[in-house]
Scaffold this motif. Structure first.
Motif, PDB file in Angstrom:
ATOM      1  N   ASP A  15      -1.628  -4.608  63.719  1.00  0.00           N
ATOM      2  CA  ASP A  15      -0.241  -4.163  63.653  1.00  0.00           C
ATOM      3  C   ASP A  15       0.602  -5.028  62.720  1.00  0.00           C
ATOM      4  N   SER A  16       0.147  -6.254  62.457  1.00  0.00           N
ATOM      5  CA  SER A  16       0.806  -7.082  61.441  1.00  0.00           C
ATOM      6  C   SER A  16       0.653  -6.440  60.067  1.00  0.00           C
ATOM      7  N   MET A  17      -0.546  -5.902  59.808  1.00  0.00           N
ATOM      8  CA  MET A  17      -0.765  -5.222  58.526  1.00  0.00           C
ATOM      9  C   MET A  17       0.105  -3.977  58.422  1.00  0.00           C
ATOM     10  N   GLN A  18       0.207  -3.226  59.525  1.00  0.00           N
ATOM     11  CA  GLN A  18       1.111  -2.072  59.512  1.00  0.00           C
ATOM     12  C   GLN A  18       2.559  -2.512  59.328  1.00  0.00           C
ATOM     13  N   ALA A  19       2.895  -3.672  59.910  1.00  0.00           N
ATOM     14  CA  ALA A  19       4.265  -4.175  59.820  1.00  0.00           C
ATOM     15  C   ALA A  19       4.625  -4.611  58.406  1.00  0.00           C
ATOM     16  N   VAL A  20       3.613  -4.910  57.599  1.00  0.00           N
ATOM     17  CA  VAL A  20       3.885  -5.279  56.209  1.00  0.00           C
ATOM     18  C   VAL A  20       4.643  -4.160  55.500  1.00  0.00           C
ATOM     19  N   GLY A  40      11.390   6.926  53.756  1.00  0.00           N
ATOM     20  CA  GLY A  40      10.977   7.721  54.903  1.00  0.00           C
ATOM     21  C   GLY A  40       9.593   8.328  54.714  1.00  0.00           C
ATOM     22  N   TRP A  41       9.273   8.784  53.497  1.00  0.00           N
ATOM     23  CA  TRP A  41       7.958   9.365  53.244  1.00  0.00           C
ATOM     24  C   TRP A  41       6.851   8.314  53.343  1.00  0.00           C
ATOM     25  N   ILE A  42       7.149   7.081  52.967  1.00  0.00           N
ATOM     26  CA  ILE A  42       6.157   6.011  53.126  1.00  0.00           C
ATOM     27  C   ILE A  42       5.873   5.790  54.606  1.00  0.00           C
ATOM     28  N   THR A  43       6.947   5.746  55.414  1.00  0.00           N
ATOM     29  CA  THR A  43       6.779   5.608  56.855  1.00  0.00           C
ATOM     30  C   THR A  43       5.995   6.786  57.421  1.00  0.00           C
ATOM     31  N   PHE A  44       6.322   7.976  56.943  1.00  0.00           N
ATOM     32  CA  PHE A  44       5.641   9.190  57.392  1.00  0.00           C
ATOM     33  C   PHE A  44       4.148   9.120  57.083  1.00  0.00           C
ATOM     34  N   ALA A  45       3.800   8.735  55.855  1.00  0.00           N
ATOM     35  CA  ALA A  45       2.392   8.669  55.460  1.00  0.00           C
ATOM     36  C   ALA A  45       1.626   7.662  56.300  1.00  0.00           C
ATOM     37  N   LEU A  46       2.240   6.516  56.548  1.00  0.00           N
ATOM     38  CA  LEU A  46       1.580   5.480  57.346  1.00  0.00           C
ATOM     39  C   LEU A  46       1.390   5.931  58.785  1.00  0.00           C
ATOM     40  N   ASN A  47       2.469   6.366  59.414  1.00  0.00           N
ATOM     41  CA  ASN A  47       2.403   6.689  60.842  1.00  0.00           C
ATOM     42  C   ASN A  47       1.629   7.964  61.133  1.00  0.00           C
ATOM     43  N   MET A  48       1.737   8.954  60.274  1.00  0.00           N
ATOM     44  CA  MET A  48       0.990  10.187  60.495  1.00  0.00           C
ATOM     45  C   MET A  48      -0.509   9.930  60.382  1.00  0.00           C
ATOM     46  N   THR A  49      -0.904   9.116  59.414  1.00  0.00           N
ATOM     47  CA  THR A  49      -2.327   8.815  59.263  1.00  0.00           C
ATOM     48  C   THR A  49      -2.824   7.945  60.409  1.00  0.00           C
ATOM     49  N   SER A  50      -2.077   6.888  60.706  1.00  0.00           N
ATOM     50  CA  SER A  50      -2.521   5.950  61.732  1.00  0.00           C
ATOM     51  C   SER A  50      -2.449   6.544  63.124  1.00  0.00           C
ATOM     52  N   SER A  51      -1.585   7.539  63.323  1.00  0.00           N
ATOM     53  CA  SER A  51      -1.333   8.047  64.661  1.00  0.00           C
ATOM     54  C   SER A  51      -1.942   9.412  64.931  1.00  0.00           C
ATOM     55  N   GLY A 101      -3.287   3.173  57.355  1.00  0.00           N
ATOM     56  CA  GLY A 101      -3.146   4.081  58.482  1.00  0.00           C
ATOM     57  C   GLY A 101      -4.483   4.534  59.038  1.00  0.00           C
ATOM     58  N   LEU A 102      -5.427   4.862  58.169  1.00  0.00           N
ATOM     59  CA  LEU A 102      -6.738   5.301  58.633  1.00  0.00           C
ATOM     60  C   LEU A 102      -7.474   4.175  59.349  1.00  0.00           C
ATOM     61  N   GLY A 103      -7.362   2.957  58.824  1.00  0.00           N
ATOM     62  CA  GLY A 103      -7.978   1.814  59.503  1.00  0.00           C
ATOM     63  C   GLY A 103      -7.414   1.611  60.887  1.00  0.00           C
ATOM     64  N   SER A 104      -6.102   1.780  61.023  1.00  0.00           N
ATOM     65  CA  SER A 104      -5.452   1.631  62.327  1.00  0.00           C
ATOM     66  C   SER A 104      -5.856   2.754  63.271  1.00  0.00           C
ATOM     67  N   ALA A 105      -6.009   3.972  62.751  1.00  0.00           N
ATOM     68  CA  ALA A 105      -6.414   5.116  63.572  1.00  0.00           C
ATOM     69  C   ALA A 105      -7.800   4.917  64.151  1.00  0.00           C
ATOM     70  N   ILE A 106      -8.666   4.270  63.408  1.00  0.00           N
ATOM     71  CA  ILE A 106     -10.011   3.992  63.901  1.00  0.00           C
ATOM     72  C   ILE A 106      -9.973   2.898  64.961  1.00  0.00           C
ATOM     73  N   PHE A 107      -9.113   1.899  64.762  1.00  0.00           N
ATOM     74  CA  PHE A 107      -9.092   0.756  65.678  1.00  0.00           C
ATOM     75  C   PHE A 107      -8.532   1.098  67.053  1.00  0.00           C
ATOM     76  N   HIS A 108      -7.411   1.795  67.121  1.00  0.00           N
ATOM     77  CA  HIS A 108      -6.677   1.903  68.384  1.00  0.00           C
ATOM     78  C   HIS A 108      -7.441   2.577  69.531  1.00  0.00           C
ATOM     79  N   PRO A 109      -8.065   3.748  69.348  1.00  0.00           N
ATOM     80  CA  PRO A 109      -8.802   4.321  70.482  1.00  0.00           C
ATOM     81  C   PRO A 109      -9.954   3.443  70.957  1.00  0.00           C
ATOM     82  N   GLU A 110     -10.671   2.846  70.000  1.00  0.00           N
ATOM     83  CA  GLU A 110     -11.779   1.976  70.375  1.00  0.00           C
ATOM     84  C   GLU A 110     -11.282   0.685  71.017  1.00  0.00           C
ATOM     85  N   GLY A 111     -10.160   0.178  70.524  1.00  0.00           N
ATOM     86  CA  GLY A 111      -9.577  -1.018  71.134  1.00  0.00           C
ATOM     87  C   GLY A 111      -9.153  -0.767  72.564  1.00  0.00           C
TER      88      GLY A 111
END
Length: 390
Positions: A15-20, A40-51, A101-111
């Protein structure tokens, strides 16, 4: 406990990397001449992919878990950090945040599944330890902006590769333990059952209703969270005349208070019940969200701290509640609450950015103060206290 602390540490690095990304907004706005809606579109791209990808990953790993997906996801985030540091234009920033975002999407369910195995019956406490790591990582954004990105500019994002490297090292150590737990889980047949909430034998329509309502509530909360964490710094600069660095302090207080609130909320939920904690976390934030845009500067600091403390006290509890609703689909439950609902809230970042361009940041900050009222719908959720009484 060592496993919980290790996965919490990795959550902090992730989440530190996402916070960057939000920490770089004021820097990228100047270096790449971005508008509010592009931010806003940068936030959208990050959160939509990661979430939004989280339920997909969670559903897949519920059926066929792959422990080595954890370090592989972090490797994708590392590439994203390099991309942001070297991005020459708006579109290249979008590509870089897609990797993160994709890296975070992979991590969270497994974490979350690792936490589920390590909980030893104390789900609220275990999930709060895990989420404290993530929220602590998110709270570093204003400090990183203050100490690194504002002084050193866009290339300062390269420091994010250090977070990825540390996370990969820890995950490689956790993989053997996680693999063994998965084998034991499958052998015991836990995948087929589990005790959830006592919803008249967990009738399917009620579970669907409860999960849909829960996702909608988190959706509304995440709109508000996006407004404060992403845009409030601009409001502070415009309305109070703060410098870019000074504007990071209230944002940091909001996020740092959320770290404390996440831990206290998880521990308290084990005592008073999951639903009660969720209701308190959102309804209790309403007075502070309404008054925040109108306060004198000296009152902003204590008010935004209390706002973050209360609002995020239900952050980890929502995940545990979802896992009780769907005990045989832990990855999916985590993906729907910390993933899909939070990611759909990223739409709010685009809407708020466009609204700020059209109506001004002051109007936006005053309007989003009403979003926590959505949380009052939590009173319609089934009570988890029935499970204890059964």
């Amino acid at each position: 406990m060592p496993v919980l602390l290790a996965i919490s540490f990795v959550h902090m690095m992730n989440d530190s990397m996402q916070a960057v990304v939000p920490a770089m907004y004021t820097v990228l706005e100047k270096s790449l001449s971005l508008s509010y809606v592009q931010v806003g579109w940068i936030t959208f791209a990050l959160n939509m992919t990661s979430s939004v990808m989280q339920p997909v990953v969670g559903s897949y790993t519920d059926r066929t878990s792959r422990p080595y997906l954890l370090p592989m996801g972090m490797a994708l985030s590392l590439l994203g950090m390099v991309g942001i540091a070297l991005a020459p234009a708006f579109w290249s920033v979008l590509v870089a945040v897609l990797f993160i975002g994709l890296g975070s999407a992979i991590f969270h369910p497994e974490g979350s599944r690792v936490v589920y195995f390590a909980a030893s019956g104390k789900r609220g406490f275990a999930q709060s330890v895990y989420q404290v790591g993530g929220n602590a990582g998110s709270s570093l954004a204003p400090l990183m902006a203050y100490a690194i990105f504002i002084p050193f500019g866009q290339f300062g994002a390269i420091w994010g590769t250090l977070f990825a490297g540390l996370a990969i090292a820890v995950l490689l150590g956790l993989v053997p333990w996680y693999k063994k737990q998965l084998q034991n889980w499958k052998a015991s047949g836990a995948k087929k059952g589990g005790r959830g909430l006592n919803l008249e034998q967990r009738s399917h329509p009620r579970v669907v209703f409860a999960m849909s309502l829960l996702v909608f509530i988190v959706f509304g909360r995440s709109w508000y969270h996006s407004g404060i964490s992403g845009y409030y710094q601009f409001y502070l600069i415009e309305h109070y005349g703060l410098t870019t660095q000074q504007a990071q302090i209230p944002t940091f207080l909001f996020l740092a208070a959320g770290v404390l609130g996440t831990f206290l909320g998880g521990v308290t939920a084990d005592r008073i019940g999951l639903k009660n904690m969720i209701v308190f976390s959102i309804a209790g934030a309403i007075p502070f969200s309404l008054m925040l845009p109108y306060l004198p500067l000296w009152l902003v600091y204590p008010a935004i701290f209390l706002l973050g403390l209360i609002l995020l006290s239900g952050f980890s509890v929502v995940v545990v509640y979802a896992q009780h609703l769907m005990p045989a689909k832990v990855g999916m439950a985590s993906g729907l609450t910390t993933g899909l609902a939070f990611g759909m809230g990223a739409i709010g970042a685009v809407v708020l950015g466009k609204a700020a361009d059209v109506f001004g940041m002051t109007s936006v900050m005053q309007s989003i103060g009403f979003l926590p009222f959505v949380g009052l719908l939590t009173m319609l959720l089934p009570s988890d206290r029935k499970r204890t009484a059964a």
